[in-house]
Design an enzyme around this catalytic site. Structure first.
Site, PDB file in Angstrom:
ATOM      1  N   SER A   1       0.613  -1.135  -0.100  1.00 29.83           N
ATOM      2  CA  SER A   1       0.205   0.019   0.023  1.00 29.83           C
ATOM      3  C   SER A   1       0.995   1.152   0.011  1.00 29.83           C
ATOM      4  O   SER A   1       0.511   2.206  -0.716  1.00 29.83           O
ATOM      5  CB  SER A   1      -1.029  -0.145   1.200  1.00 29.83           C
ATOM      6  OG  SER A   1      -0.336  -0.361   2.284  1.00 29.83           O
TER       7      SER A   1
ATOM      8  N   GLN B   1      -0.266   1.537   9.215  1.00 31.49           N
ATOM      9  CA  GLN B   1      -0.728   2.326   8.433  1.00 31.49           C
ATOM     10  C   GLN B   1       0.083   3.827   9.276  1.00 31.49           C
ATOM     11  O   GLN B   1      -0.194   4.073  10.287  1.00 31.49           O
ATOM     12  CB  GLN B   1      -2.077   2.885   8.884  1.00 31.49           C
ATOM     13  CG  GLN B   1      -2.749   4.002   8.241  1.00 31.49           C
ATOM     14  CD  GLN B   1      -2.209   5.422   8.441  1.00 31.49           C
ATOM     15  OE1 GLN B   1      -1.482   5.850   7.450  1.00 31.49           O
ATOM     16  NE2 GLN B   1      -2.526   5.845   9.519  1.00 31.49           N
TER      17      GLN B   1
ATOM     18  N   TYR C   1      -3.510   8.121  15.099  1.00 33.42           N
ATOM     19  CA  TYR C   1      -1.970   7.331  14.876  1.00 33.42           C
ATOM     20  C   TYR C   1      -1.402   6.855  16.106  1.00 33.42           C
ATOM     21  O   TYR C   1      -1.188   5.739  16.511  1.00 33.42           O
ATOM     22  CB  TYR C   1      -1.169   8.012  13.951  1.00 33.42           C
ATOM     23  CG  TYR C   1       0.261   7.213  13.791  1.00 33.42           C
ATOM     24  CD1 TYR C   1       0.443   6.074  12.962  1.00 33.42           C
ATOM     25  CD2 TYR C   1       1.431   7.860  14.307  1.00 33.42           C
ATOM     26  CE1 TYR C   1       1.668   5.473  12.880  1.00 33.42           C
ATOM     27  CE2 TYR C   1       2.625   7.157  14.266  1.00 33.42           C
ATOM     28  CZ  TYR C   1       2.766   6.081  13.610  1.00 33.42           C
ATOM     29  OH  TYR C   1       3.965   5.485  13.524  1.00 33.42           O
TER      30      TYR C   1
ATOM     31  N   ARG D   1       2.911  24.304  11.491  1.00 37.45           N
ATOM     32  CA  ARG D   1       1.468  23.425  11.370  1.00 37.45           C
ATOM     33  C   ARG D   1       0.762  23.271  12.702  1.00 37.45           C
ATOM     34  O   ARG D   1       1.771  23.050  13.706  1.00 37.45           O
ATOM     35  CB  ARG D   1       1.820  22.377  10.870  1.00 37.45           C
ATOM     36  CG  ARG D   1       2.544  22.703   9.374  1.00 37.45           C
ATOM     37  CD  ARG D   1       2.791  21.296   8.593  1.00 37.45           C
ATOM     38  NE  ARG D   1       3.797  20.421   9.322  1.00 37.45           N
ATOM     39  CZ  ARG D   1       4.253  19.467   8.968  1.00 37.45           C
ATOM     40  NH1 ARG D   1       4.074  18.794   7.841  1.00 37.45           N
ATOM     41  NH2 ARG D   1       5.316  18.890   9.693  1.00 37.45           N
TER      42      ARG D   1
ATOM     43  N   GLY E   1      -0.724  21.416  15.687  1.00 37.67           N
ATOM     44  CA  GLY E   1      -0.862  20.198  15.890  1.00 37.67           C
ATOM     45  C   GLY E   1       0.867  19.557  16.019  1.00 37.67           C
ATOM     46  O   GLY E   1       1.086  18.492  16.836  1.00 37.67           O
ATOM     47  N   ASP E   2       1.723  20.214  15.427  1.00 40.52           N
ATOM     48  CA  ASP E   2       3.105  19.956  15.788  1.00 40.52           C
ATOM     49  C   ASP E   2       3.573  20.086  17.119  1.00 40.52           C
ATOM     50  O   ASP E   2       3.346  21.419  17.504  1.00 40.52           O
ATOM     51  CB  ASP E   2       3.969  20.730  14.783  1.00 40.52           C
ATOM     52  CG  ASP E   2       4.084  19.968  13.301  1.00 40.52           C
ATOM     53  OD1 ASP E   2       3.308  18.940  13.098  1.00 40.52           O
ATOM     54  OD2 ASP E   2       4.765  20.672  12.424  1.00 40.52           O
TER      55      ASP E   2
HETATM   56  N1  NAD Z   1       9.299   6.249   9.898  1.00 39.54           N
HETATM   57  C1  NAD Z   1       9.535   6.900  11.137  1.00 39.54           C
HETATM   58  O1  NAD Z   1      10.109   7.796  11.575  1.00 39.54           O
HETATM   59  C2  NAD Z   1       8.759   5.863  12.228  1.00 39.54           C
HETATM   60  C3  NAD Z   1       8.697   6.215  13.451  1.00 39.54           C
HETATM   61  C4  NAD Z   1       8.246   5.571  14.607  1.00 39.54           C
HETATM   62  C5  NAD Z   1       7.680   4.300  14.073  1.00 39.54           C
HETATM   63  N2  NAD Z   1       7.414   4.026  12.765  1.00 39.54           N
HETATM   64  C6  NAD Z   1       6.853   2.407  12.600  1.00 39.54           C
HETATM   65  O2  NAD Z   1       7.706   1.690  11.916  1.00 39.54           O
HETATM   66  C7  NAD Z   1       7.109   0.974  11.052  1.00 39.54           C
HETATM   67  C8  NAD Z   1       7.602   1.201   9.680  1.00 39.54           C
HETATM   68  O3  NAD Z   1       7.370   2.426   9.108  1.00 39.54           O
HETATM   69  P1  NAD Z   1       8.049   2.923   7.811  1.00 39.54           P
HETATM   70  O4  NAD Z   1       8.464   4.441   8.061  1.00 39.54           O
HETATM   71  O5  NAD Z   1       8.734   2.154   7.235  1.00 39.54           O
HETATM   72  O6  NAD Z   1       6.518   3.120   7.039  1.00 39.54           O
HETATM   73  P2  NAD Z   1       6.468   2.561   5.545  1.00 39.54           P
HETATM   74  O7  NAD Z   1       4.811   3.095   5.274  1.00 39.54           O
HETATM   75  O8  NAD Z   1       7.540   2.798   4.692  1.00 39.54           O
HETATM   76  O9  NAD Z   1       6.191   1.187   5.791  1.00 39.54           O
HETATM   77  C9  NAD Z   1       5.064   0.170   6.099  1.00 39.54           C
HETATM   78  C10 NAD Z   1       4.826  -0.816   5.216  1.00 39.54           C
HETATM   79  O10 NAD Z   1       3.623  -1.634   5.529  1.00 39.54           O
HETATM   80  C11 NAD Z   1       2.966  -1.840   4.410  1.00 39.54           C
HETATM   81  N3  NAD Z   1       1.594  -2.003   5.073  1.00 39.54           N
HETATM   82  C12 NAD Z   1       0.611  -1.198   5.270  1.00 39.54           C
HETATM   83  N4  NAD Z   1      -0.472  -1.454   5.653  1.00 39.54           N
HETATM   84  C13 NAD Z   1      -0.270  -2.951   5.505  1.00 39.54           C
HETATM   85  C14 NAD Z   1      -1.340  -3.918   5.758  1.00 39.54           C
HETATM   86  N5  NAD Z   1      -2.585  -3.836   5.865  1.00 39.54           N
HETATM   87  N6  NAD Z   1      -1.084  -5.177   5.355  1.00 39.54           N
HETATM   88  C15 NAD Z   1       0.328  -5.507   5.001  1.00 39.54           C
HETATM   89  N7  NAD Z   1       1.324  -4.458   4.806  1.00 39.54           N
HETATM   90  C16 NAD Z   1       0.850  -3.342   5.201  1.00 39.54           C
HETATM   91  C17 NAD Z   1       3.006  -0.992   3.695  1.00 39.54           C
HETATM   92  O11 NAD Z   1       3.059  -1.178   2.212  1.00 39.54           O
HETATM   93  C18 NAD Z   1       4.860  -0.474   3.681  1.00 39.54           C
HETATM   94  O12 NAD Z   1       5.637  -1.272   3.136  1.00 39.54           O
HETATM   95  C19 NAD Z   1       5.437   1.566  11.289  1.00 39.54           C
HETATM   96  O13 NAD Z   1       4.892   0.433  12.154  1.00 39.54           O
HETATM   97  C20 NAD Z   1       5.523   2.881  11.504  1.00 39.54           C
HETATM   98  O14 NAD Z   1       4.239   3.191  12.490  1.00 39.54           O
HETATM   99  C21 NAD Z   1       7.971   4.663  11.774  1.00 39.54           C
END
Ligand code: NAD
Length: 314
Positions: A34, A75, A140, A272, A274-275
């Site tokens: 997605s 998400q 979130y 923005r 909410g930041d």
């Molecule tokens: N990037 C950041 O700064 C950050 C900070 C805190 C937490 N996180 C968490 O780390 C994790 C990875 O984040 P990211 O930045 O790589 O995000 P991202 O959106 O790049 O990766 C998420 C992945 O999950 C897949 N996905 C989404 N919904 C899905 C579903 N229903 N079924 C199967 N696959 C699904 C997407 O296709 C994507 O490949 C997430 O849980 C995010 O909430 C990220």
């Protein structure tokens, strides 16, 4: 080790998968693509395109038979969580339940689940500790906090050890620069496209920026540590994965400008709504429990990130 990574086609997931494969592990990926990209997939990893909410999840996980599960599928966008809170809740909270149940059924020995600094909301103290008050300010953050409780509810008392890892602000190669990816990706994407980066507000807002290589290091350390991670007590199974350092957006831009050799203008726009103003998370518990500490310097991390964005220029 046989390690299943949900979300392995995404930003953090793909960096993890490539590192695990390079280290000789058998890696499986489940991702619905997605927001993840097929270009991020490792060619030698087992891969199934599936939504973690799909009924087929359990049998697919059993088919791969992981010894450990790293649950990163989510998400991951705050603004989507505001526009579509039902989907956010379904994927992040109920999705974590499905993955935890499947991990337990498949007999995985450990499951790590991505949580976020967003569970704390407006910081009551800095740096935030795992036991600091949690008051998410968007759906979130709320769904991530609920996912932590669900993980414990499903796995406590089972043979699957577990932990929620609260990542701070992650940046690095393969981060999406569209929409609301992290500020480093947005600025790098803008510079690579010869557009001026835009700072919202006065740029004095701070975040705990952490390089994705350090996140990979934390996951590896937690996966292979000898000690159980699902401790008892307040916030026992939750760990901040962070640097503990506050960096202002202005300082970040200064370093990025220098590593990218960007001499053009920086634009500004109103702050923005909410930041939050300031953020940093203490990583002391992860250091004490599984001996991990972030080691990348900001300049080094930004330089690797910029090189990747530069390589993506058409
Ligand atoms: N990037 C950041 O700064 C950050 C900070 C805190 C937490 N996180 C968490 O780390 C994790 C990875 O984040 P990211 O930045 O790589 O995000 P991202 O959106 O790049 O990766 C998420 C992945 O999950 C897949 N996905 C989404 N919904 C899905 C579903 N229903 N079924 C199967 N696959 C699904 C997407 O296709 C994507 O490949 C997430 O849980 C995010 O909430 C990220």
């Amino acid at each position: 080790m046989r390690i299943l990574v949900t979300g392995g086609a995404g930003f953090i997931g793909s960096n993890l998968v490539w590192a695990l494969v390079a280290a000789g592990h058998d890696v499986g990926v489940i991702d619905d693509l997605s927001t993840g990209s097929p270009a991020n997939l490792h060619p030698s990893a087992w891969f199934r395109t599936v939504d973690i909410l799909d009924d087929s999840l359990e049998s697919l996980v059993r088919e791969f038979a992981p010894e450990a599960v790293v649950h990163l599928a989510a998400q991951s966008s705050v603004s989507v969580s505001i526009s579509d809170p039902e989907r956010d809740h379904a994927v992040n909270a109920e999705g974590t339940r499905r993955v935890a149940l499947a991990a337990r059924q498949a007999g995985a020995r450990r499951m790590l689940s991505a949580s976020s600094a967003a569970v704390y909301g407006e910081p009551a103290e800095l740096p935030l500790r795992e036991i600091s008050p949690k008051a998410p300010i968007n759906p979130y953050g709320a769904s991530k906090l609920e996912a932590e409780a669900i993980l414990a509810e499903v796995l406590r008392g089972s043979d699957t050890d577990f932990a929620s890892m609260r990542f701070s602000n992650v940046y690095g190669p393969r981060q999406n620069s569209e929409g609301e990816g992290g500020v480093v990706a947005i600025f790098s994407g803008a510079i690579a496209a010869d557009r001026p980066p835009v700072i919202f507000g006065d740029g004095k807002q701070t975040r705990d920026f952490i390089f994705v290589g350090d996140i990979v290091g934390a996951i590896v350390a937690a996966l292979f540590g000898e000690k159980p991670l699902a401790l008892d007590g307040p916030d026992g199974p939750a760990y901040n994965i962070s640097t503990g350092t506050e960096i202002s957006v202005n300082d970040l831009v200064r370093v990025l400008r220098s590593v990218a050799g960007y001499l053009g203008p920086i634009e500004s726009a109103p702050a923005r709504v909410g930041d939050i103003e300031r953020s940093s998370l203490s990583p002391g518990k992860a250091a004490a429990e599984f001996g991990w500490k972030a080691t990348s310097e900001l300049e080094q991390g930004l330089s690797l990130t910029w090189s990747w964005f530069e390589s993506q220029r058409p």
